[in-house]
Scaffold this active site. Sequence first.
Site, PDB file in Angstrom:
ATOM      1  N   HIS A   7      -3.172  15.548  -8.393  1.00 40.47           N
ATOM      2  CA  HIS A   7      -4.280  14.948  -7.655  1.00 40.47           C
ATOM      3  C   HIS A   7      -4.777  15.897  -6.569  1.00 40.47           C
ATOM      4  O   HIS A   7      -4.001  16.552  -5.895  1.00 40.47           O
ATOM      5  CB  HIS A   7      -3.845  13.630  -7.015  1.00 40.47           C
ATOM      6  N   SER A  59     -11.794  11.831  -6.399  1.00 36.39           N
ATOM      7  CA  SER A  59     -10.881  10.908  -5.722  1.00 36.39           C
ATOM      8  C   SER A  59     -11.653   9.724  -5.121  1.00 36.39           C
ATOM      9  O   SER A  59     -12.387   9.060  -5.848  1.00 36.39           O
ATOM     10  CB  SER A  59     -10.085  11.694  -4.673  1.00 36.39           C
ATOM     11  N   ASP A  72      -0.531  12.338 -11.305  1.00 36.46           N
ATOM     12  CA  ASP A  72      -1.441  11.751 -10.321  1.00 36.46           C
ATOM     13  C   ASP A  72      -1.258  10.234 -10.333  1.00 36.46           C
ATOM     14  O   ASP A  72      -1.345   9.620 -11.400  1.00 36.46           O
ATOM     15  CB  ASP A  72      -2.883  12.127 -10.711  1.00 36.46           C
TER      16      ASP A  72
END
Length: 385
Positions: free
Chosen positions: A355, A159, A325
């Site tokens: 995600h 991320s 995501d």
Amino acid sequence: MALDAVAKTCTLMALCLENIGVMRYEEFISIIISLDYTQPLSDEHVTVTDTAFVDIPVRLYLPKRKSEAPRRAVIYFHGGGFCFGSFTAEEQTAFDFLNRWTANKLDAVVVGIDYRLAPKYHFPAQFEDGITAVKYFLQDKILTKYGVDPSRIAISGDSSGGTLAAAVTQQLTNFEISQPQHSVQVHTDSEVKHKFKLQALLYPGLQVIDTSLPSHRDNQHGIVLTRDIAIKLVSLFFTKDEALLQAMRKNQHMPLESKHLFRFVNWSTLLPDKYRKDHVYTEPVLGRSAYSLPALMDHRALPLLADDAQLQHLPQTYILTCQYDVLRDDGIMYVSRLQNVGVPVFHDHVENGIHGALSYMTSPLYLQLGLRIKDMYISWLDKNL
Ligand SMILES: *[C@@H]1O[C@H](CO)[C@@H](O)[C@H](O)[C@H]1NC(C)=O
């Protein structure tokens, strides 16, 4: 569904508290995340210690097994939207578990690097911390101290940690190229003498100049991470000014002079059909907001904005993306951009992925999907590092 319900409830509570002026959204979420902090605990396989590289806090994982040869090493940046998480202060159990697992499975030295968090610190603080710590680690004397083979070092992150890993990799790769051999010696810049053998980016965020990609549209109310929350967090990385947040929601936050950057994120050419589906590309609306922030055009914050010349010498790359995501298309477009300039890329796309799945693979959720992503990542590292 349970995970999503909990995440959305926390988000709702945080936004309510923020609206009535009790505390800011990100303060409330930080409190929730800090409930999950783990001490640096060694086990029978790995010695775990908290230390500092220059003044950047890091958590080190050193395998206990005896080894004749120098070891592989993995540098890891945790995710958390630039606002949350830490290895040494409030680390989520999941990342501690992941790094411990990496150290043990690969018999590798693993370094979890902390960085200053938004909104207290804005870009480039996070990037600078990453560079400082990585350069420190890449010195000959430090690699020797930890028994690391300088030709087998990987850099990874998930991320926002993937954003940092990608940005640091670009910076150090291009630094080496821009320095003629002799000048490196003259300046005794031994700190960047070594190259990464590879980078691994797990559902990374790589751009925010277009907030209307197919993945933003498909996952507007996405599981755990909605488009609004993703935009809120990334805007805090740049500024506390709500004007940016409002403009980003409308996808009208970029100034006229950013026009040349949009070919780097043009999803009508960079996304394969399969992900584009029936979405229709719309040209960016520029110069609509009075907002002009140079950082929004800086590839050290948004690695997809680097030009081809800056990408072509990057090391072998692993990119993992998840179908459900908002950040999915960032990762996929980076795959295309790197392939276009000849960088070897391996792309793992998880069809039922969400995600942040890695964050939920430990107690109490033991999310199977997170464990699977961990295994995909580790097995690629093991084969290629
Ligand atoms: C994006 O690509 C399309 C072609 O697929 C082109 O018509 C359009 O002008 C491009 N836009 C930008 C901003 O690069």
